[in-house]
Write an enzyme that holds these catalytic residues in place. Structure first.
Site, PDB file in Angstrom:
ATOM      1  N   GLU A 146      -9.039   3.706   0.507  1.00 26.19           N
ATOM      2  CA  GLU A 146      -8.521   4.627   1.537  1.00 26.19           C
ATOM      3  C   GLU A 146      -8.647   5.018   0.499  1.00 26.19           C
ATOM      4  OE1 GLU A 146      -4.367   2.339   2.607  1.00 26.19           O
ATOM      5  OE2 GLU A 146      -6.143   1.062   4.017  1.00 26.19           O
TER       6      GLU A 146
ATOM      7  N   LEU B  62      -0.093  -3.129   1.469  1.00 20.65           N
ATOM      8  CA  LEU B  62      -1.188  -3.948   2.190  1.00 20.65           C
ATOM      9  C   LEU B  62      -0.354  -4.357   3.365  1.00 20.65           C
ATOM     10  CD1 LEU B  62      -2.791  -6.299   1.404  1.00 20.65           C
ATOM     11  CD2 LEU B  62      -1.473  -7.522   0.234  1.00 20.65           C
ATOM     12  N   HIS B  63      -0.914  -3.106   4.222  1.00 26.30           N
ATOM     13  CA  HIS B  63      -1.076  -3.293   5.646  1.00 26.30           C
ATOM     14  C   HIS B  63      -2.437  -3.710   6.287  1.00 26.30           C
ATOM     15  CE1 HIS B  63      -4.846  -0.073   6.188  1.00 26.30           C
ATOM     16  NE2 HIS B  63      -3.755   0.112   4.108  1.00 26.30           N
ATOM     17  N   ALA B  64      -2.278  -3.451   7.571  1.00 25.71           N
ATOM     18  CA  ALA B  64      -3.330  -4.462   8.241  1.00 25.71           C
ATOM     19  C   ALA B  64      -4.583  -4.208   7.994  1.00 25.71           C
ATOM     20  CB  ALA B  64      -2.631  -4.481  10.104  1.00 25.71           C
TER      21      ALA B  64
END
Length: 89
Positions: free
Chosen positions: A87, A14-16
């Site tokens: 992604e 859970l990155h930016a």
């Protein structure tokens, strides 16, 4: 209140960028969504809160939803997570 457990499957967790996509999606529903990881909790519409969860690949989160659109909101958020935030990995 309804809830569902999902596993973070994308490589970067859970990155930016993923947190931003999740928050934008959550804001589109008339529902309150919270993500729970271990003892931590964050509202799904808060990018900063989501980042503070520090959820990485393989971590299981519990998503809780309340409000008039709780069911479709929960389904949409779970679908986004399960699809790796759209992604490549």
């Amino acid at each position: 209140m309804i809830e569902r457990r999902v596993t973070i499957v994308n490589k970067l967790g859970l990155h930016a960028r993923a947190a931003t996509r999740l928050a934008q999606l959550a804001r589109g529903f008339e529902a309150t969504l919270t993500l729970h990881l271990d003892e931590q909790e964050a509202r799904a519409d808060s990018v900063l809160g989501l980042l503070l969860l520090q959820s990485c690949q393989g971590k299981e989160v519990v998503i809780r939803a309340t409000g008039p659109q709780a069911e479709p909101a929960l389904a949409a958020v779970c679908q986004l997570i399960e699809s790796r935030f759209d992604e490549a990995e």
